[in-house]
Design a protein around this motif. Sequence first.
Motif, PDB file in Angstrom:
ATOM      1  N   GLU A 177       0.872  -1.167   0.000  1.00 19.25           N
ATOM      2  CA  GLU A 177       0.000   0.000   0.000  1.00 19.25           C
ATOM      3  C   GLU A 177       0.908   1.215   0.000  1.00 19.25           C
ATOM      4  OE1 GLU A 177      -3.805   1.950   2.384  1.00 19.25           O
ATOM      5  OE2 GLU A 177      -2.812   0.158   3.172  1.00 19.25           O
ATOM      6  N   GLY A 178       1.009   1.864  -1.154  1.00 17.72           N
ATOM      7  CA  GLY A 178       2.053   2.862  -1.324  1.00 17.72           C
ATOM      8  C   GLY A 178       3.394   2.160  -1.278  1.00 17.72           C
ATOM      9  N   HIS A 179       4.261   2.573  -0.351  1.00 14.44           N
ATOM     10  CA  HIS A 179       5.557   1.909  -0.169  1.00 14.44           C
ATOM     11  C   HIS A 179       5.561   1.004   1.062  1.00 14.44           C
ATOM     12  CE1 HIS A 179       7.395   4.161  -3.378  1.00 14.44           C
ATOM     13  NE2 HIS A 179       7.017   5.305  -2.849  1.00 14.44           N
ATOM     14  N   VAL A 180       4.413   0.843   1.691  1.00 12.21           N
ATOM     15  CA  VAL A 180       4.327   0.069   2.933  1.00 12.21           C
ATOM     16  C   VAL A 180       3.820  -1.339   2.623  1.00 12.21           C
ATOM     17  CG1 VAL A 180       3.253  -0.059   5.213  1.00 12.21           C
ATOM     18  CG2 VAL A 180       3.871   2.165   4.240  1.00 12.21           C
ATOM     19  N   PRO A 181       4.514  -2.380   3.088  1.00  9.83           N
ATOM     20  CA  PRO A 181       4.024  -3.745   2.857  1.00  9.83           C
ATOM     21  C   PRO A 181       2.651  -3.953   3.490  1.00  9.83           C
ATOM     22  CG  PRO A 181       6.298  -3.780   3.637  1.00  9.83           C
ATOM     23  CD  PRO A 181       5.802  -2.377   3.815  1.00  9.83           C
ATOM     24  N   LYS A 182       1.718  -4.440   2.706  1.00 14.46           N
ATOM     25  CA  LYS A 182       0.367  -4.744   3.198  1.00 14.46           C
ATOM     26  C   LYS A 182       0.221  -6.233   3.471  1.00 14.46           C
ATOM     27  CE  LYS A 182      -4.402  -4.997   1.420  1.00 14.46           C
ATOM     28  NZ  LYS A 182      -5.158  -4.459   2.560  1.00 14.46           N
ATOM     29  N   CYS A 183       0.831  -7.051   2.598  1.00 16.29           N
ATOM     30  CA  CYS A 183       0.687  -8.498   2.707  1.00 16.29           C
ATOM     31  C   CYS A 183       1.886  -9.145   2.025  1.00 16.29           C
ATOM     32  CB  CYS A 183      -0.628  -8.935   2.053  1.00 16.29           C
ATOM     33  SG  CYS A 183      -0.888 -10.712   2.032  1.00 16.29           S
ATOM     34  N   ARG A 184       2.359 -10.256   2.576  1.00 24.05           N
ATOM     35  CA  ARG A 184       3.536 -10.933   2.035  1.00 24.05           C
ATOM     36  C   ARG A 184       3.177 -12.354   1.636  1.00 24.05           C
ATOM     37  NH1 ARG A 184       7.807 -14.056   4.409  1.00 24.05           N
ATOM     38  NH2 ARG A 184       6.617 -13.965   6.354  1.00 24.05           N
ATOM     39  N   ALA A 185       3.404 -12.678   0.368  1.00 20.39           N
ATOM     40  CA  ALA A 185       3.132 -14.033  -0.115  1.00 20.39           C
ATOM     41  C   ALA A 185       4.307 -14.970   0.127  1.00 20.39           C
ATOM     42  CB  ALA A 185       2.797 -14.000  -1.610  1.00 20.39           C
ATOM     43  N   GLY A 186       5.429 -14.440   0.619  1.00 17.37           N
ATOM     44  CA  GLY A 186       6.574 -15.279   0.945  1.00 17.37           C
ATOM     45  C   GLY A 186       7.537 -15.465  -0.204  1.00 17.37           C
ATOM     46  N   TYR A 187       8.432 -16.449  -0.051  1.00 14.24           N
ATOM     47  CA  TYR A 187       9.454 -16.722  -1.053  1.00 14.24           C
ATOM     48  C   TYR A 187       9.044 -17.930  -1.895  1.00 14.24           C
ATOM     49  CZ  TYR A 187      10.954 -20.574   1.981  1.00 14.24           C
ATOM     50  OH  TYR A 187      10.980 -21.722   2.711  1.00 14.24           O
ATOM     51  N   TRP A 188       9.729 -18.123  -3.025  1.00 15.95           N
ATOM     52  CA  TRP A 188       9.422 -19.241  -3.908  1.00 15.95           C
ATOM     53  C   TRP A 188      10.068 -20.509  -3.362  1.00 15.95           C
ATOM     54  CZ3 TRP A 188       5.871 -19.788  -7.444  1.00 15.95           C
ATOM     55  CH2 TRP A 188       5.922 -20.897  -8.288  1.00 15.95           C
ATOM     56  N   ASN A 189       9.254 -21.532  -3.074  1.00 16.80           N
ATOM     57  CA  ASN A 189       9.778 -22.756  -2.470  1.00 16.80           C
ATOM     58  C   ASN A 189       9.914 -23.910  -3.456  1.00 16.80           C
ATOM     59  OD1 ASN A 189       7.180 -23.698  -2.902  1.00 16.80           O
ATOM     60  ND2 ASN A 189       6.600 -23.695  -0.748  1.00 16.80           N
ATOM     61  N   GLY A 190       9.760 -23.618  -4.729  1.00 23.50           N
ATOM     62  CA  GLY A 190       9.917 -24.655  -5.746  1.00 23.50           C
ATOM     63  C   GLY A 190       8.615 -25.021  -6.425  1.00 23.50           C
ATOM     64  N   VAL A 191       7.494 -24.913  -5.698  1.00 22.24           N
ATOM     65  CA  VAL A 191       6.194 -25.212  -6.290  1.00 22.24           C
ATOM     66  C   VAL A 191       5.217 -24.052  -6.147  1.00 22.24           C
ATOM     67  CG1 VAL A 191       6.407 -27.699  -5.959  1.00 22.24           C
ATOM     68  CG2 VAL A 191       5.371 -26.304  -4.167  1.00 22.24           C
ATOM     69  N   ASP A 236      10.544   0.944   2.543  1.00 23.74           N
ATOM     70  CA  ASP A 236      10.016  -0.343   2.987  1.00 23.74           C
ATOM     71  C   ASP A 236       9.404  -0.337   4.376  1.00 23.74           C
ATOM     72  OD1 ASP A 236      10.788  -1.410   0.596  1.00 23.74           O
ATOM     73  OD2 ASP A 236      12.728  -2.100   1.321  1.00 23.74           O
ATOM     74  N   SER A 237       9.573   0.746   5.148  1.00 23.44           N
ATOM     75  CA  SER A 237       8.981   0.776   6.484  1.00 23.44           C
ATOM     76  C   SER A 237       7.525   1.219   6.393  1.00 23.44           C
ATOM     77  CB  SER A 237       9.758   1.734   7.398  1.00 23.44           C
ATOM     78  OG  SER A 237       9.499   3.081   7.032  1.00 23.44           O
ATOM     79  N   ARG A 238       6.844   1.180   7.528  1.00 26.18           N
ATOM     80  CA  ARG A 238       5.459   1.629   7.561  1.00 26.18           C
ATOM     81  C   ARG A 238       5.366   3.140   7.389  1.00 26.18           C
ATOM     82  NH1 ARG A 238       6.347  -2.362  11.065  1.00 26.18           N
ATOM     83  NH2 ARG A 238       4.987  -4.184  11.028  1.00 26.18           N
ATOM     84  N   LEU A 239       6.468   3.816   7.582  1.00 26.02           N
ATOM     85  CA  LEU A 239       6.528   5.269   7.438  1.00 26.02           C
ATOM     86  C   LEU A 239       7.541   5.620   6.358  1.00 26.02           C
ATOM     87  CD1 LEU A 239       6.855   6.062  11.250  1.00 26.02           C
ATOM     88  CD2 LEU A 239       4.744   5.984   9.935  1.00 26.02           C
ATOM     89  N   LYS A 240       7.414   6.788   5.773  1.00 24.28           N
ATOM     90  CA  LYS A 240       8.394   7.280   4.810  1.00 24.28           C
ATOM     91  C   LYS A 240       9.185   8.376   5.511  1.00 24.28           C
ATOM     92  CE  LYS A 240       8.778   9.163   0.109  1.00 24.28           C
ATOM     93  NZ  LYS A 240       8.017   9.620  -1.071  1.00 24.28           N
ATOM     94  N   ILE A 241      10.446   8.087   5.807  1.00 25.65           N
ATOM     95  CA  ILE A 241      11.224   8.957   6.695  1.00 25.65           C
ATOM     96  C   ILE A 241      12.475   9.461   6.000  1.00 25.65           C
ATOM     97  CG2 ILE A 241      12.583   8.999   8.826  1.00 25.65           C
ATOM     98  CD1 ILE A 241      10.570   7.041  10.001  1.00 25.65           C
ATOM     99  N   ILE A 242      12.721  10.761   6.126  1.00 28.29           N
ATOM    100  CA  ILE A 242      13.969  11.378   5.676  1.00 28.29           C
ATOM    101  C   ILE A 242      14.817  11.609   6.925  1.00 28.29           C
ATOM    102  CG2 ILE A 242      14.996  13.203   4.282  1.00 28.29           C
ATOM    103  CD1 ILE A 242      12.742  11.584   2.903  1.00 28.29           C
ATOM    104  N   HIS A 243      16.017  11.025   6.985  1.00 24.98           N
ATOM    105  CA  HIS A 243      16.829  11.087   8.197  1.00 24.98           C
ATOM    106  C   HIS A 243      17.399  12.474   8.430  1.00 24.98           C
ATOM    107  CE1 HIS A 243      20.207  10.360  10.933  1.00 24.98           C
ATOM    108  NE2 HIS A 243      19.568   9.257  11.302  1.00 24.98           N
TER     109      HIS A 243
END
Length: 832
Positions: A199-213, A631-638
């Motif tokens: 959602e924007g740059h914030v992860p909403k859901c993760r389908a994981g990594y490819w495990n071969g199948v 990649d964080s939930r916030l967009k931050i400039i240090h």
Amino acid sequence: MNRAKTLPSILLIVFIHQFCTSLDTITINQPIVDGNIRVSTGETFALGFFSPGKSSYRYLGIWYNKISEKSVVWVANRDSPINDTSGVLSINSHGNLVLNNRYQTTPLWFTNVSALPTNNCIAQLLESGNLVLFHSGSAIWQSFEHPTNTLLPNLKLGLDRRTGLNRFLTSWKSSDDPDTGNFSVRINPEGYPQLFIYEGHVPKCRAGYWNGVGWSGVPFMQKVGFIFSYSYVNNENEISYSWNVVNGSILTTGVLNESGFFHRLKWHEDKGRWEEFASLPRDQCDSYGLCGAYGNCVRRNGEIDCTCLPGYQPKSPQEWYRKDGSGGCVRKNQTALCRNGEGFVEVTNVKAPDTSVARVLANLDLKACKDECLRNCSCTAYASMGVTEGSRCLTWYGDLLDTRVFTEGGQSIYVRVDALELAQYANKRKDLLARKGILVIMILSVATAVSSVVLFSYCLVRRQKRLSQNGQHEMFTSSSSTLPDDHPREKELDRSGSDPHLPFFDIDTIVEATDNFSNKLGEGGFGSVYKGQLSNGQEIAVKRLSKQSGQGIKEFMNEVQLISKLQHRNLVRLFGCCIHKEDKMLIYEYLPNKSLDYFIFEKSRKQLLDWKKRFEIIFGVARGVLYLHQDSRLKIIHRDLKASNILLDASMEPKISDFGLAKLFKEHQIEAITKQVVGTYGYMSPEYAMDGLYSVKSDVFSYGVLILEIISGKKNTEYDKESPSLNLIGNVWKLWREGKGLDIVDYSLLEHSYPCEEILRCIQIGLLCIQEHPADRPTMLEVVFMLGNETSLPSPKKPAFVFRTQSGQESLITRGEVCSINDCIITMIEGR
């Protein structure tokens, strides 16, 4: 007029019109106007103009041609609609597909490929739904490389590492508006690649990594493997995923809707509609990081519950489950997890944690994987790669985030725990086995009593099923609702408009932990830092702001609120804060190796950092800044990235600290301006130092300076003895143009062998980051990609701030020329 002659002519015209509009190609002499369409050879797809839903705007798109329900799969001008029916799609004189309004010369959309002879260019709508522009028979552009919200069979998602092309889905804004929406489906290449919904740059859901199948986080999709065939590629050229239908007569697709849900659909001919057979996310446990670090999400009887992984307990027992993921779990015991009798506990039927902080180890079985993880004190867990990946394993080096339990499917992970937890687990396991043995004896002893046998068997099955559904053995499920007796006293921070859930330490706890502030670690303009130890054994660093510090209550609360919501292996961890009268204190994790400047700028200590370690620091800082920006939930400039704000843990892993000057950006915000320029001289970008304009590219500039300092072992504010008018940036630029880039390398590295090409590559990346104009600088995502892949790099332009004037101030060089240094291979190091 002779009607007998006129009628055949009219019929001929109608026939020719119908024939022309059924063609699947576009040529320079055969454009498409609104009202005409092109149809693929098998008549599955159509290309033309349409109006979505209730909208009156016109768009050029591709849709399913055979089915009754008009389903658009691709849109060209999604962000530039046409107000009327005057749209024309044609091939222009440069060989590009161009969409124009008949009354305007400025194109609304075009393919933007190289200029080519138009007599050899033709566009064709293929039966796959792919619109392809050919030149002399070779494809030079295709719609499959620029998808919108629909994943068709054979359409690739992922990154082409050779060209930098990233293919991902983006949602529509609404069912009536195909404008680029707020959600996307893409492969994240960081760590071990994974599929995410953002959602924007914030992860909403993760389908994981490819495990071969299939994707490890969606085991239910592996049940329909007989319908689909999959292709997953991860090599030096690309990371990509695509699928196809085994039975070509089935119409099926994947759509990312405007609410951020990805649906897999199949066309039901008899019912005349699309039917869903899978979707993601399915429930609240699929929400990314819902239970926080080391948390494990469980769905029981339709209810969502958060538990902790073995060896961990809720961070805040009163309210540890939080929607922003800032809750989570912390270790129960603070004994060292490094060659101190620790081991691993198996957690079953789960989605493996986020592999952004994981590594793949090839040619290792599960036993060897365990041994490898045990040898590395930073390894927090390990697991088998999956179904068909052979002898490969994953090892995690950071917080275990976004783990959930599956009722069916999933995999086992092995979580590192201390010796005490391991012993307790072993004892409880023996107890469970003993109870099972007693149960078996009891069953055998009453074998003649059939009802008793049935009863005990039923209980045993129910118990085993419950343990499996919990995703871990019952004996080590963390269910404690209170902190240990020796946990430091905490109160809820309820002042200054701060987050009421942040840990607030009282002054007595801090005084006791620091032995009345007797062990000072360092001192700066903000105040002093003290080492301490809480009553539970946790070592801490207390940042005590001086009354003269420029960081007031606003900056103090800014740092507390921002960093408390961030979780990344390359960011320092904040435990809490303390406000007592005029004192303001931040309580951080203690990092034994101090800050980066303690090593690289000191002659006696810089020799402890060989090139391998310096590169790891360069890479680690880049990943940390990328997390802040994207990649964080916030967009931050240090806004204050520098060597003294990079802390080093026991393994010399870099962690970004000091967020007092950081700024939070809105999701689509690009830049901001301030009247009060704050930061550190030598690291500020020119647009920020002069105009107060800051953005993610301001941090990129600071990061570029940091790279050059790490390589050279010199501060940017130091000046070359031979060229006293040049600072570090100016000297690097001068030597780079002369083909002597290696002359800036820290002398302490000359005592060891180091990879010349890799160092030159890092110098070039550093120069790209410090270019004068923000638009010329790469993003941190591009920086991470360039650091991790041997792709060709653009030539940097002259940087800013390269000279010192007579007054001692830096001067800005404008409109620098492009460097033309050759990408040669260095095979010998000459003495300087």
